[in-house]
Design an enzyme around this catalytic site. Structure first.
Site, PDB file in Angstrom:
ATOM      1  N   CYS A  26      33.015  79.687  85.975  1.00 31.30           N
ATOM      2  CA  CYS A  26      33.031  80.354  84.669  1.00 31.30           C
ATOM      3  C   CYS A  26      33.879  79.595  83.652  1.00 31.30           C
ATOM      4  O   CYS A  26      33.547  79.556  82.460  1.00 31.30           O
ATOM      5  CB  CYS A  26      33.570  81.770  84.821  1.00 31.30           C
ATOM      6  N   GLU A  83      42.025  89.125  90.199  1.00 31.56           N
ATOM      7  CA  GLU A  83      42.078  88.278  88.986  1.00 31.56           C
ATOM      8  C   GLU A  83      42.531  89.146  87.804  1.00 31.56           C
ATOM      9  O   GLU A  83      41.918  89.135  86.732  1.00 31.56           O
ATOM     10  CB  GLU A  83      40.703  87.684  88.682  1.00 31.56           C
TER      11      GLU A  83
HETATM   12  O1  FUB Z   1      32.678  87.528  87.108  1.00 30.51           O
HETATM   13  C1  FUB Z   1      32.331  86.523  86.166  1.00 30.51           C
HETATM   14  C2  FUB Z   1      33.504  85.606  85.964  1.00 30.51           C
HETATM   15  O2  FUB Z   1      33.808  84.954  87.192  1.00 30.51           O
HETATM   16  C3  FUB Z   1      34.781  86.298  85.573  1.00 30.51           C
HETATM   17  O3  FUB Z   1      34.965  86.443  84.217  1.00 30.51           O
HETATM   18  C4  FUB Z   1      35.807  85.415  86.169  1.00 30.51           C
HETATM   19  O4  FUB Z   1      37.057  86.037  86.306  1.00 30.51           O
HETATM   20  C5  FUB Z   1      35.193  85.030  87.480  1.00 30.51           C
HETATM   21  O5  FUB Z   1      35.417  85.999  88.436  1.00 30.51           O
HETATM   22 ZN    ZN Z   2      36.886  81.578  84.395  1.00 28.82          ZN
END
Ligand code: FUB
Ligand code: ZN
Length: 678
Positions: free
Chosen positions: A442, A346
């Protein structure tokens, strides 16, 4: 360092009147927040479970019973996180379910609810939010510790894996929620929970104590906000400690990992920081120059760094923020204001690697970019920061949510072909249709909190100046040199109308208004007031004695623009996209048929672009029709043949704002269109 520091106004002081954004804010209040409360309570049929309320209750019972429960079967998922145990197999008991950072979903929801309560009293919502607050209070351990994962699975392991286990991330979100809740209600109940948890963290980490820092940043900016909210210096000290320890040798993450390895009888790993770029812990923060690693983490860190630079007047930190800004915005940002070029981790990819179809561009990362931009604006009002904030907000952030507020995108590519998403492993992260909820949820509550707090992005203030960053209709009440005035901003971009009127109060001071690059200003009409007018960093500055009835009207035009990426962006080379005002446009199958890759834009004949409004998903949006061509595909065309000029036919290409795509069912979408030369 320049002294142009400003701060957001209290949310109550910025009443958004703009029809477009009012609709979004009301949508969050009327549809999204109730929907998400149901999601947090696992009441949405056929949606992935949240487990938030379940985990809070389980932790509260564990706290009450002074015991942790549960047998756990961790399962590794494709996004690299561990779920305890897989939701589908989870029995109903007092075990912990979901991701280790599940607590944060409810904290973000609460923060959004609190912002809404600040701008609009709502007894039912307040009762619901209080219920959430009470659950959180009940889940706090006696020594202040608060994290349902460790309370339920074994407190003795707490703080053993800051790198991956998000305790400080959840703490950060809790802190943001508690401050918003206090600002909305005047209540300190949740803030006191935060103080006790922060004190618990501070007993373990800090100068002269154990070294450590968050694996997923946000605690830094949250602690700085806590300091600014309360004036309590210990939180400033703790935030600075977390920033200063990050990226130094020996790496706290490596030491932590080695302690685990020792227990498991494995040889130790090198303890140098350089291995931890994914967590932005590869270099001391003041030496950082390139945006790297997990994109949300990087944006949250940069936001905390910018806050520290402002509060501490820290020139080295500011220089690092400026370098990170350049790297992010000049080399690694999508034209839609999204960041994170690769789904692997990501994360940010290398400079100029901005693929359209495999893009990650997580909604949360665009939100993080808006946080960073707002903080850079607080350091110095420069149009570039506001341009980027606007780009992220109007495009990727809004695209993250359906127009009815009931489904969401986590990743936001610039090109989608549903047929490819179904079969192509490389596109496994791309959903061709918004989802009702996510196991890793999230993004949805993050959209709710940023849209609900839009007033804090529209304007900021210093003792003698009001800075208007976003041209969004609103009534803004501000104190200039100690005297209060209320200013009405009216912005109807479609009809090229922008004005500012003093509604009440008398004050001497400066009102500055950003004049975005997409707007060609030919002058002002001044009624009554005769301010001194200057221009600075893309802002028009009007200084004078303000009294009711004073007004400024802008004379300007906005025309569609054709945008090309730097030739270094391989994936967009030879292609163009269209913008109008703050909106980036895209072609959708619903208007243009299938195989959008056969469309060719003809950017040189821009004067035949038509602009009209059309209803999509119950909302009237600007729609552009531009001249183009469609490649003719002969039914018997072989896979390969000697080259010949491409056969095309004239067509008109219909483009809608990117944020509104995918509200008419599943179909292809493309932002970049190959350009027909000459
Ligand atoms: O790890 C917490 C949140 O979940 C991150 O900010 C997002 O990218 C997702 O992985
Ligand atoms: Zn998110």
């Amino acid at each position: 360092m320049q002294k142009k520091i400003s701060s957001p106004l209290p949310l109550q002081a910025v009443r958004v009147t703009d029809p477009f954004w009012s609709r979004e804010i009301h949508l969050i209040r009327d549809a999204v927040i109730p929907y998400q409360w149901d999601a947090l309570n696992d009441r949405i049929p056929d949606a992935e479970k949240s487990w938030w309320a379940h985990n809070m209750r389980a932790a509260a019972r564990a706290v009450n019973a002074k015991k942790a429960s549960g047998a756990y079967n961790p399962v590794q998922t494709n996004c690299g996180f561990t779920v305890y145990p897989p939701a589908s197999e989870a029995p109903r008991d007092d075990s912990f379910y979901g991701f280790v950072f599940q607590d944060s979903d409810g904290y973000k929801w609460l923060e959004a609810a609190a912002y809404q309560l600040s701008i609009h009293p709502d007894e039912k919502l307040k009762v619901q939010a209080q219920e959430a607050v009470n659950l959180i209070i009940a889940a706090q351990e006696e020594d202040g510790y608060l994290n349902t994962y460790y309370t339920v699975t074994g407190r003795e392991k707490a703080f053993s894996n800051l790198k991956d286990h998000h305790e400080l991330y959840c703490f950060g979100h809790l802190t943001e929620a508690a401050i918003a809740w206090r600002q909305a209600t005047g209540q300190d109940d949740l803030l006191n929970v935060v103080r006790r948890f922060a004190a618990c963290i501070g007993r373990k980490y800090g100068p002269g104590k154990e070294r450590g820092c968050p694996g997923h940043e946000i605690a830094e900016m949250a602690l700085l906000r806590l300091y600014e909210e309360t004036g309590e210096k210990e939180w400033l000290k703790l935030a600075r400690f977390f920033l200063d320890v990050r990226g130094t040798d020996p790496s706290t993450f490596a030491l932590e990992e080695n302690r685990r390895r020792e227990r498991e009888g494995q040889p130790p790993l090198p303890v140098t920081a350089e291995r931890y770029a994914y967590y932005q812990a590869h270099l001391p923060v003041r030496q950082m120059k390139e945006a790297v690693g997990h994109a949300v983490r990087q944006m949250y860190l940069a936001s905390g760094m910018a806050d520290e630079a402002r509060i501490m007047n820290d020139a080295d930190m500011l220089a690092a923020c400026e370098a990170l800004w350049r790297s992010t915005v000049h080399e690694k940002m999508y034209v839609t204001g999204g960041v994170g070029g690769t789904h692997v981790g990501e994360a940010f990819s290398r400079p100029y690697d901005l693929p359209a179809d495999t893009a990650y561009s997580e909604t949360c990362a665009a939100i993080g970019l808006a946080f960073f931009a707002r903080r850079m604006l607080q350091l110095q009002p420069k149009a570039e920061y506001a341009d980027v904030m606007e780009r992220a907000l109007y495009n990727t952030v809004l695209a993250g949510m359906a127009l009815d507020g009931k489904s969401f995108f986590y990743v936001n590519p610039l090109e989608v072909d549903p047929a490819a998403c179904e079969t192509d492993e490389r596109l496994r992260h791309v959903k061709p249709i918004r989802q009702k909820w996510f196991g890793c949820a999230c993004c949805p509550p993050n959209i709710a909190r940023i849209v609900s707090s839009l007033g804090q992005y529209i304007a900021t203030q210093s003792p003698d100046t009001l800075y208007i960053h976003l041209l969004i209709g609103s009534d803004i009440t501000v104190r200039l040199n100690g005297e209060e005035i209320t200013v009405r901003v009216e912005a109807d971009l479609k009809n090229a109308e922008l004005s500012l009127t003093v509604l009440s109060g008398h004050a001497h001071g400066t009102i500055t208004v950003r004049e975005p690059g997409w707007m060609t200003v030919s002058g002002y009409e001044l009624c009554q007031c005769r301010p001194h007018i200057t221009e600075e960093n893309g802002y028009a500055c009007f200084t004078g004695d303000w009294k009711p009835g004073d007004s400024i009207e802008w004379n300007f035009v906005i025309v569609p623009q054709v945008i090309a990426a730097s030739p270094l962006v391989k994936e967009a080379e030879g292609q163009v996209c269209y913008t109008w005002g703050p909106y980036v446009f895209c072609a959708e199958e619903a208007d243009n048929g299938k195989q959008l890759h056969l469309l060719r834009a003809c950017p040189e004949i821009l004067n035949t672009c038509d602009m009209e409004e059309q209803e999509i998903g119950g909302l009237r949006v600007p729609v552009l029709t531009v001249p183009g061509k469609r490649v003719i595909v002969r039914p018997d065309a072989p896979l390969y043949a000697p080259w010949a000029p491409t056969e095309t036919e004239d067509t008109r290409i219909t483009l809608i704002p990117y944020f509104a795509w995918n509200n008419r069912g599943m179909g292809e979408m493309r932002v970049w269109l190959p350009a027909e030369q000459g």
